[in-house]
Design an enzyme around this catalytic site. Structure first.
Site, PDB file in Angstrom:
ATOM      1  N   GLU A  92       0.835  -1.210   0.000  1.00 54.58           N
ATOM      2  CA  GLU A  92       0.000   0.000   0.000  1.00 54.58           C
ATOM      3  C   GLU A  92       0.865   1.254   0.000  1.00 54.58           C
ATOM      4  O   GLU A  92       0.539   2.248  -0.657  1.00 54.58           O
ATOM      5  CB  GLU A  92      -0.932   0.010   1.230  1.00 54.58           C
ATOM      6  N   ARG A 112       0.669   3.736  -3.240  1.00 56.11           N
ATOM      7  CA  ARG A 112       0.023   5.032  -2.998  1.00 56.11           C
ATOM      8  C   ARG A 112       1.035   6.144  -2.773  1.00 56.11           C
ATOM      9  O   ARG A 112       0.917   7.231  -3.345  1.00 56.11           O
ATOM     10  CB  ARG A 112      -0.901   4.944  -1.771  1.00 56.11           C
ATOM     11  N   ASP A 158      -5.356  -9.831  -7.972  1.00 56.07           N
ATOM     12  CA  ASP A 158      -5.684  -8.948  -9.100  1.00 56.07           C
ATOM     13  C   ASP A 158      -4.504  -8.284  -9.796  1.00 56.07           C
ATOM     14  O   ASP A 158      -4.236  -8.497 -10.982  1.00 56.07           O
ATOM     15  CB  ASP A 158      -6.716  -7.893  -8.671  1.00 56.07           C
ATOM     16  N   GLU A 192     -12.136   0.895 -10.166  1.00 53.40           N
ATOM     17  CA  GLU A 192     -11.788  -0.015 -11.268  1.00 53.40           C
ATOM     18  C   GLU A 192     -12.649   0.153 -12.523  1.00 53.40           C
ATOM     19  O   GLU A 192     -12.133   0.107 -13.653  1.00 53.40           O
ATOM     20  CB  GLU A 192     -11.810  -1.473 -10.800  1.00 53.40           C
TER      21      GLU A 192
HETATM   22  C1  DMJ Z   1      -6.359   0.623  -4.833  1.00 52.07           C
HETATM   23  O1  DMJ Z   1      -5.560   0.834  -3.738  1.00 52.07           O
HETATM   24  C2  DMJ Z   1      -5.614  -0.050  -5.937  1.00 52.07           C
HETATM   25  O2  DMJ Z   1      -6.289   0.134  -7.128  1.00 52.07           O
HETATM   26  C3  DMJ Z   1      -5.418  -1.518  -5.698  1.00 52.07           C
HETATM   27  O3  DMJ Z   1      -4.822  -2.156  -6.780  1.00 52.07           O
HETATM   28  C4  DMJ Z   1      -6.744  -2.168  -5.430  1.00 52.07           C
HETATM   29  N1  DMJ Z   1      -7.472  -1.507  -4.415  1.00 52.07           N
HETATM   30  C5  DMJ Z   1      -7.593  -0.081  -4.420  1.00 52.07           C
HETATM   31  C6  DMJ Z   1      -8.778   0.449  -5.188  1.00 52.07           C
HETATM   32  O4  DMJ Z   1      -9.879  -0.304  -5.203  1.00 52.07           O
END
Ligand code: DMJ
Length: 674
Positions: A304, A308, A437, A572
């Site tokens: 994270e 981010r 994912d 998404e």
């Molecule tokens: C975000 O932090 C990123 O896109 C991550 O890959 C998946 N979750 C969140 C958004 O849904």
């Protein structure tokens, strides 16, 4: 010269003597207390013996009853303990709680129109502020912004509502104000719009010239301006109540801390730059310059923090050319490196960026697959910029190992990997959703980032998409919607996380780069399904998880379980709409995006600033605000809306930039000389 004896004592001696005297005093006192205690005990025993058997039984019964009642009321008031330092636990807690943060918050349904469309809207809850014991207000940011403190919170509405009676309680008179309801006696001068502010007396501090000039609005100007308005509104809430903290809690007008690193502020930087919100950008930059320090004794999640914060700083550096952001990125990057010191070189999930130590989650030595394979774009770019290979080497090693690892299922990976053995763990479950994912997303994007030179990445990507088609892609019975399900120990489950809606965009990006044409067909079909995940809900917002109906009946395609009805303002679908529009120019993708933006404004906008995630996308009467604005709403969702509606195809051209999984654009590397 002789001195009085006492004076000759050294300081430590004096302390020792004092200690001894007070110890003696204490001893005497303790002896007296224990004597008193002994006497009273003997006396009580004698009295107890004098009682009849019946009297004794009665007293014992009353004592036992009191004890039982006491225990019962304790268990009622005490709540389960949840580790709030873990994001998953936060989300889980919200899932279980499913209720406003304050149990005594009153919900009064009223009717009002949508703020963007002006259409008649649903019954909307009014949240009265709960009594608070807080000594200090949660307000942050300049004091000039601390006004209208007691404005009632309403989500998306405009009409006047007069003296409503609810449960015998008279409500205050409410008037509409820019899509929000406020109490009549608190109406003040309308605030200046951001553009007016720029034009007004305070000139914005200068922003250094970057590689991407901020352009005039080009595209559907109304829609672009609506996105900028949404951003400004979200930012206002963050600035007023959560400034410098991780996330805004817009309903309770406070904040939540995850890592304590100003997460929302950093995640938002490049979005502000792209939207040309100079004033907001400048104040955020000032905070980074003056307040942000990574030298903190804090455990952060490697993934994270990378996507981010590191991603946000790197992309802002590229857009602005401002060295400040690269310096911060370097500092953070080096503090994250201890995560890779594991027996297998597969990184731990958590790092203490102050102490330089790392560890897995408390309950396991596993890391999640998506987490260890979706930090590569950022670390590789950091190496390129700093000319220090250590970052790239560490993350490339992970990909190399995963490439060779036995246990994949036609290119599909399990959800976990063990940091000791370097082997997959918890095998048998295959999903394109949570915990897996972005592995698939980053295979393609690393290949593109590196100028299409790293063949193993491409091989793994192609094989995985074939695996997806073979094992996970199915259609619904009623409308023949194509979806991506999950495989659990050879059993197919027609369950799809909203997270999977990144896939149409990624497939389209691959097809645009000469990968098989049928990837684009699948992208278009899945895009349609993600669109339905919004339109088939009463609020026009997608649930977190959808189950698909595979039976050929007249009934619905999408089933939503009660625990999956929340919406976290996730990006998404909007992200994929952006890719699909860029590659096809089909205006329907923009229209679908516009509908989603309108629904966000209608059901998640909080009047006094900010947007909130909600608990129930199926109940337009009461969507149940969860009191949290995730940083990715500003970092990703609003950015992708803006790019979707912009006509400027050179604004972050997809042939020059790849977006990391948090929507932070990083440059595609120039090809090496041949
Ligand atoms: C975000 O932090 C990123 O896109 C991550 O890959 C998946 N979750 C969140 C958004 O849904």
């Amino acid at each position: 010269m002789s001195r009085p004896k006492r004076r000759e004592q050294s300081a430590p001696q004096r302390v020792r003597i004092k200690d001894k005297t007070s110890r003696n005093k204490k001893k005497t006192k303790t002896a007296a207390i224990s004597k008193r205690h002994k006497t009273s005990t003997t006396c009580a025993t004698t009295k107890w013996k004098q009682l009849s058997r019946l009297q004794r039984s009665l007293i014992l019964f009353v004592l036992a009853l009191t004890l039982v009642l006491g225990l019962l009321s304790y268990s009622h008031i005490s709540k389960p303990r949840i580790d709030l330092s873990k994001k998953d636990d936060w989300l889980e807690m919200n899932d279980v709680g499913l209720k406003p943060a304050f149990p005594d918050v009153k919900i009064n349904p009223v009717v009002g129109p949508d703020s963007v469309t002006g259409m008649k809207g649903p019954k909307i809850p009014i949240f009265q502020r709960p009594p608070t014991n807080k000594k200090f207000p949660n307000k942050r940011g300049p004091p000039s912004l601390h006004k209208n403190e007691n404005i009632s919170i309403v989500v998306g509405r405009q009409e006047q509502v007069q003296d409503e009676e609810e449960n015998g309680e008279k409500q205050k008179k409410l008037v509409s104000w820019r899509g929000a309801m406020i109490e009549a006696d608190q109406v003040t001068e309308p605030p200046l719009s951001a553009n007016e502010k720029v034009a007004a007396a305070h000139p914005a501090p200068e922003i250094p010239a970057g590689t991407i000039p901020a352009t005039a609005l080009s595209g559907d100007v109304d829609r672009l301006e609506a996105v900028r308005d949404a951003f400004r509104h979200a930012w206002k809430g963050y600035k007023d109540y959560a400034w410098g903290h991780d996330e805004l809690k817009p309903i309770s007008k406070s904040f939540s801390e995850w890592f304590g690193l100003g997460l929302t502020l950093i995640d938002s930087l490049d979005t502000m730059w792209i939207m040309d919100l100079k004033e907001e950008f400048a104040e955020a930059k000032q905070w980074i310059e003056k307040e942000l320090s990574f030298n903190q004794n804090v455990d952060v999640n490697l993934f994270e923090t990378t996507i981010r914060i590191l991603g946000g700083l790197l992309s802002t550096y590229h857009l602005t050319g401002d060295q400040l952001f690269l310096n911060k990125a370097k500092d953070l990057g080096s503090r994250l490196m201890p995560a890779f010191k594991t027996p297998s070189k597969i990184p731990f999930s958590d790092v203490n960026i102050g102490k330089g130590t790392a560890h897995p989650p408390r309950w396991t030595s596993d890391s999640s697959m998506a987490e260890v394979t979706s930090i590569q774009l950022e670390f590789r770019e950091l190496s390129r910029l700093t000319q220090d290979p250590q970052y790239k080497e560490a993350v490339d090693e992970v990909m190399k190992q995963v490439h060779k690892l036995p246990g994949k299922h036609d290119g599909l990976i399990p959800m976990f990997i063990n940091t000791n053995s370097g082997q997959f763990s918890h095998r048998g479950i295959y999903t394109l959703g949570a915990r897996a994912d972005s592995y698939y997303e980053y295979l393609l994007k690393q290949w593109l980032q590196g100028g299409k030179t790293e063949d193993e990445l491409l091989e793994d990507y192609i094989e995985a998409i074939n695996g997806v088609k073979k094992h996970l892609v199915r259609q619904t019975g009623p409308r023949k919607l194509t979806f991506v399900g999950e495989l659990s120990h050879n059993r197919f489950s027609p369950k799809m996380d909203h997270l999977v809606c990144f896939l149409p965009g990624t497939l389209a990006l691959g097809a645009h780069n000469d990968l098989p044409g049928d990837h684009m067909d699948l992208a278009a079909q899945l895009m349609e399904t993600c669109h339905h995940m919004y339109t088939q809900m009463e609020t026009g917002l997608s649930p977190e998880i959808a189950h698909f109906n595979m039976h050929a009946t007249d009934s619905k395609d999408i089933i939503v379980k009660p625990a999956d009805r929340h919406n976290l303002l996730r990006p998404e679908t909007v992200e994929s709409l952006f890719y699909m529009y860029r590659f096809t120019k089909d205006p329907k993708y923009r229209d679908w995006g516009w509908q989603i933006l309108k629904s966000f404004n209608k059901y998640t906008k909080v009047s006094d600033g900010g947007y909130t995630s909600i608990n129930n996308v199926r109940d337009p009467e009461n969507p149940e605000p969860r009191d949290k604005m995730e940083s990715f709403f500003l970092g990703e969702t609003l950015k992708y809306f803006y790019l979707l509606f912009s006509d400027d195809m050179e604004l972050l051209s997809l042939d020059k930039y790849i977006f990391n999984t948090e929507a932070h654009p990083l440059p595609i590397w120039p090809s090496p000389p041949k």
